[in-house]
Design an enzyme around this catalytic site. Structure first.
Site, PDB file in Angstrom:
ATOM      1  N   GLU A 179       3.089  23.916  46.657  1.00  0.00           N
ATOM      2  CA  GLU A 179       2.151  23.277  47.572  1.00  0.00           C
ATOM      3  C   GLU A 179       0.766  23.860  47.439  1.00  0.00           C
ATOM      4  OE1 GLU A 179       4.377  20.787  50.473  1.00  0.00           O
ATOM      5  OE2 GLU A 179       2.599  21.846  51.083  1.00  0.00           O
ATOM      6  N   CYS A 227      -6.199  26.562  49.133  1.00  0.00           N
ATOM      7  CA  CYS A 227      -5.168  27.600  49.191  1.00  0.00           C
ATOM      8  C   CYS A 227      -4.156  27.316  48.087  1.00  0.00           C
ATOM      9  CB  CYS A 227      -4.498  27.560  50.565  1.00  0.00           C
ATOM     10  SG  CYS A 227      -3.121  28.713  50.708  1.00  0.00           S
ATOM     11  N   CYS A 280       9.351  33.278  46.640  1.00  0.00           N
ATOM     12  CA  CYS A 280       8.802  34.631  46.797  1.00  0.00           C
ATOM     13  C   CYS A 280       9.960  35.616  46.848  1.00  0.00           C
ATOM     14  CB  CYS A 280       7.993  34.702  48.096  1.00  0.00           C
ATOM     15  SG  CYS A 280       7.081  36.243  48.278  1.00  0.00           S
ATOM     16  N   CYS A 284       9.244  38.340  54.217  1.00  0.00           N
ATOM     17  CA  CYS A 284       8.545  38.550  55.483  1.00  0.00           C
ATOM     18  C   CYS A 284       9.193  37.618  56.516  1.00  0.00           C
ATOM     19  CB  CYS A 284       7.063  38.249  55.323  1.00  0.00           C
ATOM     20  SG  CYS A 284       6.327  39.225  54.002  1.00  0.00           S
ATOM     21  N   CYS A 318       7.581  34.332  57.829  1.00  0.00           N
ATOM     22  CA  CYS A 318       7.041  33.404  56.831  1.00  0.00           C
ATOM     23  C   CYS A 318       8.124  32.483  56.309  1.00  0.00           C
ATOM     24  CB  CYS A 318       6.437  34.198  55.680  1.00  0.00           C
ATOM     25  SG  CYS A 318       5.999  33.176  54.269  1.00  0.00           S
ATOM     26  N   CYS A 363      -0.322  28.398  58.478  1.00  0.00           N
ATOM     27  CA  CYS A 363       0.189  29.698  58.063  1.00  0.00           C
ATOM     28  C   CYS A 363       1.705  29.797  58.102  1.00  0.00           C
ATOM     29  CB  CYS A 363      -0.386  30.736  58.994  1.00  0.00           C
ATOM     30  SG  CYS A 363       0.249  32.358  58.721  1.00  0.00           S
TER      31      CYS A 363
HETATM   32  S1  SF4 Z   1       4.180  36.237  53.667  1.00  0.00           S
HETATM   33 FE1  SF4 Z   1       5.670  34.855  52.707  1.00  0.00          FE
HETATM   34  S2  SF4 Z   1       4.758  34.255  50.707  1.00  0.00           S
HETATM   35 FE2  SF4 Z   1       3.649  36.084  51.470  1.00  0.00          FE
HETATM   36  S3  SF4 Z   1       4.711  37.827  50.545  1.00  0.00           S
HETATM   37 FE3  SF4 Z   1       5.678  37.518  52.565  1.00  0.00          FE
HETATM   38  S4  SF4 Z   1       7.426  36.144  52.162  1.00  0.00           S
HETATM   39 FE4  SF4 Z   1       6.099  36.064  50.343  1.00  0.00          FE
END
Ligand code: SF4
Length: 406
Positions: free
Chosen positions: A114, A127, A134, A138, A141, A373
């Site tokens: 995206e 962005c 990933c 986190c 996220c 976000c």
């Molecule tokens: S915020 Fe999301 S995209 Fe960014 S490093 Fe952490 S898990 Fe990965």
């Protein structure tokens, strides 16, 4: 009479695309066509201009390159971009594209990533992603719920900028789509880039660096390094190199002021705790009041939003030329977190403001298209559910709020 089954004819392999390649690769592409060594620099320069200044989509327009050589280029290569699988436009003008990348082999149906465009009156911020998925997890996220599929190549990172400029009509002689919200100051529509989409850019360092070399080249896309913000969750050993070799503005996904909490929110903290991370920030090459580090802080109700947290944040950042972006959490399906109350955010913001950090709360953008976000989740794993996903769920990146200044 007997019926014969026609033997299956293999589809011809798609021609390699030149879009997104660096100068050395363009030279290699000409060399492969038998162009003599002494001409390579000049030819690569010509092609560069068509690709990155004009945004050419067809070799036939490249009039500075002889007709015969153009035909050979067209025989061997393409100017294909990632396909736009879906486009959503928010009421506030934010645009989100779901891009399908070319297949990398027989078992790859083409990964999807995206890309989000956030227009303002005097700037347009794109962005972009650096990885499909990933490795980090986190907890706030949405991307963190998707496994890493692969790193993006440098060309795929650059191609996101190209597609955005195609869709926005941001090339000489082109025009924006009817009714599009684009900067009205007479300049470019994509002025700033934030590496805050899917992935941890410092885990794909070489490709991110090569891509930024293409994007910042003054004879092409020409985005200034100070208009590029690289956001990291805190890969401490790479931060200095990022400053020296990429030279972008730095943003840190901080989100907590205590290791115990940050270990949960950003598990990479267990490896590189807050004190180590902030030391790396203090030593970030070129850091100054004119080149401040942005600290992103997502506001999670009852988790990290107390006045004590705000005071601790200010204390921790003392001495670092910093900007703080307070990000109201934008919940996604399945998350255990809620956004802090507005009053709590204001109170937090007030403490930060009194400590000398201006305008710290970012207005969420693109909420109606879930482009905000933590919500840029690639649908690579959920291709069949795409339509539903596009509407109901989010797509995962860590932050499109922290729009770089300047
Ligand atoms: S915020 Fe999301 S995209 Fe960014 S490093 Fe952490 S898990 Fe990965």
């Amino acid at each position: 009479m007997t019926a014969t089954t026609p033997s299956p004819i293999a589809a011809p392999a798609p021609k390699p695309s030149l879009v997104g390649l660096g100068r050395a690769e363009l030279k290699a592409a000409f060399a492969a066509l038998g162009v003599p060594e002494r001409e390579l620099n000049m030819r690569a320069g010509q092609l560069w201009h068509w690709l990155y200044f004009h945004g050419a989509t067809d070799f036939s327009v490249m009039t500075t390159i002889g007709k015969e050589l153009r035909a050979r280029l067209a025989d061997a290569y393409s100017l294909a971009r990632p396909a736009v699988a879906a486009e959503q436009v928010s009421q506030d003008g934010t645009r989100k594209w779901l891009l399908r990348l070319s297949s990398t082999g027989p078992h790859d149906r083409g990964a999807e990533i995206e890309c989000v465009y956030i227009p303002e009156v005097d700037r347009g911020t794109l962005c972009i992603s650096s990885q499909v998925g990933c490795t980090l997890t986190c907890t706030f996220c949405h991307t963190g719920t998707q496994k890493l599929v692969r790193n993006l190549s440098a060309a795929e990172i650059v191609a996101q900028v190209i597609v955005a400029r195609d869709r926005l009509g941001d090339w000489p002689g082109a025009a924006p789509p009817d009714g599009a919200f684009v900067p009205s100051d007479g300049g470019r529509f994509v002025t700033n880039i934030v590496l805050m989409g899917m992935g941890e850019p410092l885990y794909n360092f070489d490709n991110v660096k090569a891509a930024m070399d293409v994007v910042t080249d003054g004879e092409g896309l020409s985005v200034g390094r100070r208009r590029i913000t690289l956001s990291t969750s805190g890969v401490v050993p790479m931060i200095e190199r990022a400053g020296e070799e990429i030279g972008a503005m730095l943003a840190i996904s901080l989100h907590a002021t205590r290791d115990e909490l940050r270990d949960t929110l950003v598990p990479l903290n267990k490896k590189y705790p807050i004190a180590t991370l902030l030391d790396a920030c203090r030593n970030y090459p070129g850091v100054s009041n004119a080149k401040r580090i942005t600290f992103e802080y997502v506001m999670l109700k009852g988790v990290n939003d107390s006045p004590r947290d705000a005071r601790e944040l200010v204390r921790l950042l003392k001495g670092i030329p910093a900007k703080i972006n307070l990000i109201p959490f934008n919940p996604w399906p399945g998350t255990k977190y809620e956004c802090s109350d507005w009053e709590t955010i204001e109170q937090f913001s007030e403490i930060v403001f009194k400590a000398g950090y201006a305008s710290p709360v970012r207005t969420p953008r693109g909420r109606d298209i879930l482009a905000a976000c933590g919500q840029l989740k690639s649908e690579t794993e959920k291709l069949r559910a795409r339509a539903r996903m596009m509407l109901e769920s989010g797509i995962g990146a860590e932050g499109i709020y922290a729009v770089a200044d300047g």
